[in-house]
Enzyme design. Structure first.
Site, mmCIF file in Angstrom:
data_model
loop_
_atom_site.group_PDB
_atom_site.id
_atom_site.type_symbol
_atom_site.label_atom_id
_atom_site.label_comp_id
_atom_site.label_asym_id
_atom_site.label_seq_id
_atom_site.Cartn_x
_atom_site.Cartn_y
_atom_site.Cartn_z
ATOM 1 N N TRP A 86 38.561 -56.058 17.817
ATOM 2 C CA TRP A 86 38.358 -57.314 17.023
ATOM 3 C C TRP A 86 39.363 -58.304 17.015
ATOM 4 O O TRP A 86 39.284 -59.271 16.709
ATOM 5 C CB TRP A 86 38.092 -56.902 15.459
ATOM 6 C CG TRP A 86 38.987 -55.527 15.134
ATOM 7 C CD1 TRP A 86 40.296 -55.744 14.405
ATOM 8 C CD2 TRP A 86 38.629 -54.385 14.972
ATOM 9 N NE1 TRP A 86 40.899 -54.953 14.186
ATOM 10 C CE2 TRP A 86 39.987 -53.929 14.474
ATOM 11 C CE3 TRP A 86 37.525 -53.611 15.354
ATOM 12 C CZ2 TRP A 86 39.839 -52.525 14.115
ATOM 13 C CZ3 TRP A 86 37.736 -52.156 15.068
ATOM 14 C CH2 TRP A 86 38.911 -51.491 14.610
ATOM 15 N N GLU A 137 37.087 -56.584 9.173
ATOM 16 C CA GLU A 137 38.005 -56.684 8.115
ATOM 17 C C GLU A 137 37.284 -55.740 6.818
ATOM 18 O O GLU A 137 37.894 -55.082 6.384
ATOM 19 C CB GLU A 137 38.412 -58.014 7.582
ATOM 20 C CG GLU A 137 39.349 -58.652 8.637
ATOM 21 C CD GLU A 137 40.562 -57.798 8.779
ATOM 22 O OE1 GLU A 137 40.901 -57.228 7.782
ATOM 23 O OE2 GLU A 137 41.356 -58.192 9.805
ATOM 24 N N GLY A 163 31.083 -44.806 2.932
ATOM 25 C CA GLY A 163 31.407 -44.932 1.635
ATOM 26 C C GLY A 163 31.665 -46.508 1.141
ATOM 27 O O GLY A 163 31.317 -47.312 1.965
ATOM 28 N N TYR A 201 43.064 -61.122 0.930
ATOM 29 C CA TYR A 201 43.547 -60.391 1.910
ATOM 30 C C TYR A 201 42.707 -60.970 3.254
ATOM 31 O O TYR A 201 42.931 -61.538 4.293
ATOM 32 C CB TYR A 201 44.009 -59.233 2.141
ATOM 33 C CG TYR A 201 43.969 -58.444 3.291
ATOM 34 C CD1 TYR A 201 45.096 -58.640 4.362
ATOM 35 C CD2 TYR A 201 42.885 -57.915 3.759
ATOM 36 C CE1 TYR A 201 45.198 -58.267 5.404
ATOM 37 C CE2 TYR A 201 42.802 -57.428 5.137
ATOM 38 C CZ TYR A 201 43.962 -57.512 6.091
ATOM 39 O OH TYR A 201 43.930 -57.095 7.308
ATOM 40 N N ASP A 243 47.853 -56.983 3.980
ATOM 41 C CA ASP A 243 47.339 -55.670 3.674
ATOM 42 C C ASP A 243 48.346 -54.613 3.003
ATOM 43 O O ASP A 243 49.334 -54.940 2.906
ATOM 44 C CB ASP A 243 46.554 -55.026 4.856
ATOM 45 C CG ASP A 243 47.232 -54.318 5.793
ATOM 46 O OD1 ASP A 243 48.713 -54.656 5.815
ATOM 47 O OD2 ASP A 243 46.840 -53.631 6.596
ATOM 48 N N CYS A 287 64.147 -48.297 13.738
ATOM 49 C CA CYS A 287 63.457 -49.382 13.479
ATOM 50 C C CYS A 287 64.554 -50.545 13.719
ATOM 51 O O CYS A 287 65.561 -50.585 13.504
ATOM 52 C CB CYS A 287 63.366 -49.473 11.829
ATOM 53 S SG CYS A 287 62.464 -50.950 11.346
HETATM 54 FE FE1 SF4 Z 1 60.341 -49.756 7.062
HETATM 55 FE FE2 SF4 Z 1 62.459 -48.198 7.461
HETATM 56 FE FE3 SF4 Z 1 62.436 -50.239 9.040
HETATM 57 FE FE4 SF4 Z 1 62.999 -50.450 6.486
HETATM 58 S S1 SF4 Z 1 64.064 -49.635 8.001
HETATM 59 S S2 SF4 Z 1 61.625 -51.684 7.524
HETATM 60 S S3 SF4 Z 1 61.921 -48.905 5.653
HETATM 61 S S4 SF4 Z 1 60.888 -48.483 8.825
#
Ligand code: SF4
Length: 351
Positions: free
Chosen positions: A13, A26, A70, A109, A127, A191
Site C-alpha cells: 500500500w 489503513e 475480527g 489517525y 498511530d 538508536c
Molecule cells: Fe526509542 Fe530508545 Fe531510540 Fe529513545 S533511544 S527513541 S526509547 S529506541
C-alpha cells in the site's frame, strides 16, 4: 527520513497513491498486524477493486472476505462510507482531512494517513508506534491527563513533519516505532536518537508512553446448540442464525445459542433455553452431551463456549423463522462466521 530510506518496510500500500487502496490498508491494519493484514489487503482489493464495488457488495460477501480478521464493524463502516463516497463524489474520493473525518469508522489517525499518503497533505498521522516514539523522545509528561498528552504528542509531530514528504514522514515514524522503538526491549543502544532521547537518558523508556488503565475483562459463557435434521430429500441440515443485536460479531452467522453470566449445568441451560426464540423445537430434540469448553479471548472479553448436540427426529418439526434457518454444511461453510464458531465446529482448542 534517512533511516527510513534505508530500513523502511516494503509494503504494497506504500506503492500506490490511490486513496481507496490506502484507506483499505489503513482500516485493515487497525488492530491487525502487518503480516496478518497483507493477505486480507490483496483479497479485499481483488474482490472490491473500487469504491463502487464496495458500496454495492452483498453484506455477506463483504463479511466473508473479512472473516477471521475480527472487529467486523470495520468492514460494515467501510461499506457505509463507500456508499457515502459513491453518492457524493462519484468515481472520485474525498481529498481533505476534514472530508475523510466525516466518514463512519475514519478517525483522526486514519484521515491523516490517507490524505498524507494519497494527496501529500501536510498532516502528521500518529498511530500507536508514532505515539510511543514521540512520547519517549520528548518524555511527554505522564502526569497530565490523557487527552492533553495526545494533543502534546500531535503538536510535536506536527512541528517535526517533513512538509515536502508528509506521507513518507508518517510511514517513517510508524516503522521506526515498530522496528526500533518497540513497546518492549527498544533498541536504544543502536538508536540514532540515543543521545537526544529524554526517556533513554533518564533510563525510563518503560515509563513512556504512560499506559491507559485497562478496563475490566468481561467474562461471558456461550452455550451453542448444534441441531441437526435430515430433510425429506435425505440431506443433513444444520440450524443456524445470523447475529442481529448490536454486540460482537453483528451480522455474522453462528449456531443458536444461550448466553449466561456464569458456568451452567445442563439443567440450568435447559431453563435458560425456555426464553429462546427456538424454544418450540426443544420438546422434540434428542439432546446429546456437552462438548469440551473452548476459551476465546477478545480485547475486553473472555468467552467460554461449549457445544451441545441435538437432533430433530422429523423434518416436519423444523419450521423456524428469521434470523434462523436450516442450511447444509456446505452452505454453512460459505457464510461469514466468527472464529469461535469455526473452532467449536472443528472442535479445536486454543485462541
Ligand atoms: Fe526509542 Fe530508545 Fe531510540 Fe529513545 S533511544 S527513541 S526509547 S529506541
Amino acid at each position: 527520513m534517512q533511516w527510513y530510506a534505508q530500513n523502511g518496510r516494503d509494503l504494497p500500500w506504500r506503492k500506490t497513491a490511490d486513496p481507496y487502496a490506502v484507506w483499505v490498508s489503513e482500516i485493515i491494519l487497525q488492530q491487525t498486524r502487518v503480516n496478518q493484514g497483507m493477505q486480507y489487503y490483496y483479497n479485499f482489493l481483488s474482490k472490491f477493486p473500487t469504491v463502487s464495488h464496495l458500496a454495492h457488495a452483498e453484506p455477506d460477501q463483504l463479511l466473508k472476505v473479512w472473516e477471521g480478521l475480527g472487529y467486523y464493524s470495520r468492514a460494515i463502516n467501510m461499506q457505509k462510507s463507500a456508499a457515502i463516497i459513491f453518492q457524493n463524489y462519484g468515481a472520485n474520493s474525498p481529498t481533505t482531512y476534514e472530508e475523510w473525518l466525516e466518514l463512519p469508522g475514519v478517525g483522526p489517525y486514519t484521515a491523516a494517513a490517507i490524505v498524507s499518503a494519497a494527496f501529500n497533505h501536510p498532516v502528521a498521522a500518529i498511530d500507536t508506534n508514532g505515539y510511543r516514539v514521540i512520547s519517549r523522545l520528548f518524555a511527554v509528561n505522564s502526569d497530565i491527563p490523557e487527552a492533553q498528552r495526545k494533543k502534546r504528542v500531535q503538536s510535536i509531530a506536527d512541528s517535526l513533519l517533513d512538509l515536502a514528504n508528509p506521507g513518507q514522514f508518517n510511514q517513517a515514524l510508524m516503522d521506526f516505532g515498530a522496528m526500533v522503538c518497540r513497546p518492549k526491549n527498544p533498541l536504544c543502544t543502536q538508536c540514532i536518537f540515543g543521545s537526544d532521547c529524554v526517556a533513554f537518558q533518564q533510563g525510563a523508556t518503560d515509563k513512556y508512553p504512560q499506559k491507559t488503565r485497562q478496563s475490566n475483562i468481561r467474562k461471558r459463557f456461550f452455550y451453542y446448540f448444534k441441531i441437526l435434521l435430515v430433510d425429506n430429500c435425505g440431506n443433513e441440515k444444520l440450524l443456524v442464525c445470523q447475529r442481529q443485536k448490536p454486540d460482537i460479531w453483528r451480522y455474522l452467522y453462528e449456531l443458536p445459542m444461550i448466553e449466561a453470566d456464569k458456568e451452567c449445568s445442563i439443567d440450568e441451560i435447559m431453563q435458560l433455553t425456555q426464553k429462546s426464540e427456538w424454544v418450540g423445537l426443544l420438546p422434540f430434540l434428542d439432546m446429546g452431551v456437552f462438548g469440551k469448553p473452548i476459551r476465546h479471548k477478545l480485547t475486553h472479553q473472555l468467552l467460554e463456549a461449549r457445544l451441545i448436540m441435538g437432533k430433530l427426529p422429523h423434518s416436519d418439526l423444523a419450521k423456524v423463522t428469521n434470523p434462523f434457518c436450516w442450511v447444509t454444511f456446505e452452505a454453512f461453510e460459505l457464510l461469514p462466521k466468527h472464529r469461535l464458531i469455526s473452532k467449536l465446529m472443528s472442535n479445536k482448542r486454543g485462541d
